[in-house]
Write a protein that holds these residues in place. Structure first.
Motif, PDB file in Angstrom:
ATOM      1  N   TYR A   1      49.088  53.214  46.614  1.00 17.98           N
ATOM      2  CA  TYR A   1      48.925  51.881  46.068  1.00 17.98           C
ATOM      3  C   TYR A   1      50.055  50.939  46.474  1.00 17.98           C
ATOM      4  O   TYR A   1      49.959  49.738  46.288  1.00 17.98           O
TER       5      TYR A   1
ATOM      6  N   SER B   1      41.294  40.129  40.646  1.00 19.21           N
ATOM      7  CA  SER B   1      41.820  40.386  39.305  1.00 19.21           C
ATOM      8  C   SER B   1      41.957  39.092  38.519  1.00 19.21           C
ATOM      9  O   SER B   1      41.571  39.010  37.350  1.00 19.21           O
TER      10      SER B   1
ATOM     11  N   LYS C   1      45.701  46.810  43.223  1.00 18.36           N
ATOM     12  CA  LYS C   1      44.368  47.398  43.128  1.00 18.36           C
ATOM     13  C   LYS C   1      44.061  47.908  41.724  1.00 18.36           C
ATOM     14  O   LYS C   1      42.991  47.650  41.170  1.00 18.36           O
ATOM     15  N   ARG C   2      45.008  48.630  41.128  1.00 19.17           N
ATOM     16  CA  ARG C   2      44.712  49.188  39.803  1.00 19.17           C
ATOM     17  C   ARG C   2      44.548  48.127  38.721  1.00 19.17           C
ATOM     18  O   ARG C   2      43.633  48.260  37.883  1.00 19.17           O
TER      19      ARG C   2
ATOM     20  N   TYR D   1      40.988  47.174  38.904  1.00 22.28           N
ATOM     21  CA  TYR D   1      40.065  48.139  38.309  1.00 22.28           C
ATOM     22  C   TYR D   1      40.052  48.015  36.785  1.00 22.28           C
ATOM     23  O   TYR D   1      38.993  48.069  36.148  1.00 22.28           O
ATOM     24  N   TYR D   2      41.234  47.830  36.197  1.00 21.40           N
ATOM     25  CA  TYR D   2      41.330  47.740  34.736  1.00 21.40           C
ATOM     26  C   TYR D   2      40.642  46.483  34.216  1.00 21.40           C
ATOM     27  O   TYR D   2      39.941  46.515  33.201  1.00 21.40           O
TER      28      TYR D   2
ATOM     29  N   LEU E   1      38.238  44.873  35.714  1.00 19.54           N
ATOM     30  CA  LEU E   1      36.797  45.002  35.934  1.00 19.54           C
ATOM     31  C   LEU E   1      36.152  45.697  34.741  1.00 19.54           C
ATOM     32  O   LEU E   1      35.136  45.238  34.201  1.00 19.54           O
TER      33      LEU E   1
END
Length: 448
Positions: free
Chosen positions: A4, A27, A165-166, A169-170, A172
């Protein structure tokens, strides 16, 4: 963690900045969707008054929260500088100071939001027919403010090491929960503005829990140990030195927007609803551009910490090219599809017409705002936080308030077009001064 991370101090600036910015862009847009989902659902299923009640809170929420969100910029810059300089002990202290600071900030904001909601909305001249609904929404929204602060500070730490990136995802996952709860609370439970406020608070809590869990599982210097949470005086001071000017600037920017919102409020509920829907759509363009502002801060900060000073110029160039392309393309697409997009928020032809009046003036030249922000990001990354604050306060906020207090008061110019023209005029003046400031600061940097 390594998969990451992004090495910001070597390799292609243009390629790596794009890799960094695209997940961040999505994001930011997802985060904006929290509020957009609120506005769309209440506009469609609870009426124009509910739409105006939720939308009229946007500028006020930003005013109250921006001071503390600005401090997360201090976290981002300081974390990136220590990471680039490979100072593990300082990095650990910064992480734990920042996360405890986020909790304190959230609790304080919750108290302010609940206690002062009605007074502040009355001060903004919120239309009488939507005041009670707006107060209800604001108070429930601020119950989730601790989660909002925790997520913002946590994601600032992740961005500092190149991980965008993470957080995507969170958000989303949280965004999907927000939309589903919106529909359930408003359509099934008939809760109106209270329903969308509760849904937003719940979804913000989900994103906060996920980002805290991510940091706790980290094995690198940004690992979070809840037992080690403590305010380190030195790191707290540095975060404030960088973050407070940024937060104060954002707060005063929001204050100028509150004044503008008050001017719009004087034209009635239709104008408020149209302005709210249009400004929400503009937010998507702004957040897309803001990804390159955030990228510029992180890349500049890491390279400043690693003493790669000449690389900072390539970072600024890449940020400006990307932000202009993004602003021009998306801003004008918003105008082209404006009537259709505004129709998603409200079926009212009057509301759509009022929204288009704003978008034609602001969205077509929105790239100017992005250029200004990227310059500010580069300056903050090399440790200049007070100067860009002062320039922005005088150039954008001060002139905007002066415009409303003078030009707008002239009878023949007392209209919404005059209000909206204050944005591009002040952007142009302010970015010119920021550019000159960076030339001077960059010259001094290369001589060190």
């Amino acid at each position: 963690m390594k998969k990451y991370e992004i090495d910001m101090c070597s390799g292609s600036v243009f390629q790596k900045m794009l890799i960094f910015a695209v997940p961040l862009m999505f994001s930011s847009i997802l985060q904006l969707l929290f509020n957009a989902a609120d506005i769309v659902v209440v506009g469609r299923f609870a009426g124009d008054n509910a739409l105006a009640a939720v939308g009229s809170n946007g500028a006020l929420i930003n005013l109250i929260t921006n001071l503390f969100i600005g401090m997360s910029i201090g976290t981002n810059v300081l974390t990136a500088q220590y990471y680039g300089a490979k100072k593990e002990s300082d990095l650990k202290e910064t992480v734990h100071t920042s996360m405890l600071l986020s909790v304190y900030s959230g609790v304080l904001l919750t108290i302010i939001g609940i206690v002062c909601a009605k007074f502040l909305l009355e001060l903004m001249q919120a239309p009488e027919e939507v005041l009670d609904l707006a107060v209800l929404y604001l108070r429930i929204y601020f119950l989730g403010m601790t989660s909002t602060m925790v997520y913002n500070f946590g994601s600032a730490i992740l961005r500092a090491v190149g991980d965008t990136k993470r957080p995507l995802y969170y958000l989303l996952g949280a965004g999907i929960i927000n939309v589903l709860l919106n529909l359930f609370f408003v359509i099934v439970c008939k809760m109106g503005v209270a329903g969308v406020a509760v849904a937003t608070a719940v979804s913000q809590t989900v994103s906060a829990v996920l980002v805290v869990r991510c940091l706790m599982l980290e094995q690198s210097g940004i690992h979070l140990d809840l037992k080690s949470l403590a305010i380190t005086k030195e790191k707290f001071g540095k975060i404030l030195r960088i973050g407070l000017p940024a937060g104060f600037q954002g707060m005063v920017f929001s204050l100028s927007n509150v004044v503008i919102q008050s001017a719009v409020n004087s034209f009635g509920a239709i104008a408020v609803a149209g302005n709210s829907a249009a400004s929400n759509l503009e937010g998507f363009v702004y957040m897309a551009m803001n990804a390159f502002y955030q990228a510029t801060i992180s890349f500049t900060s890491q390279n400043y910490g690693a003493r790669e000073y000449r690389r900072i110029y390539r970072i600024l160039l890449a940020g400006e090219i990307y932000v202009v392309a993004t602003g021009v393309l998306l801003g004008n697409l918003m105008v082209f599809f404006g009537e259709f997009l505004l129709g998603i928020y409200s079926p009212s032809a009057q509301v759509i017409a009022a929204g288009m009046d704003r978008m034609r003036i602001i969205c077509t030249v929105y790239a100017l705002c992005g250029v200004m922000d990227v310059l500010v990001g580069a300056l903050r990354g090399i440790g200049y936080s007070v100067i860009p604050m002062v320039v922005s306060l005088i150039g954008a906020c001060g002139l905007r308030l002066l415009w409303i207090a003078t030009i707008f008061k002239i009878p023949q110019y007392h209209n919404l077009t005059t209000v909206y023209l204050s944005y591009p005029i002040t952007w142009t003046i302010t970015l010119s001064v920021h550019a000159l400031t960076f030339v001077i600061a960059g010259y001094k940097l290369l001589r060190t």
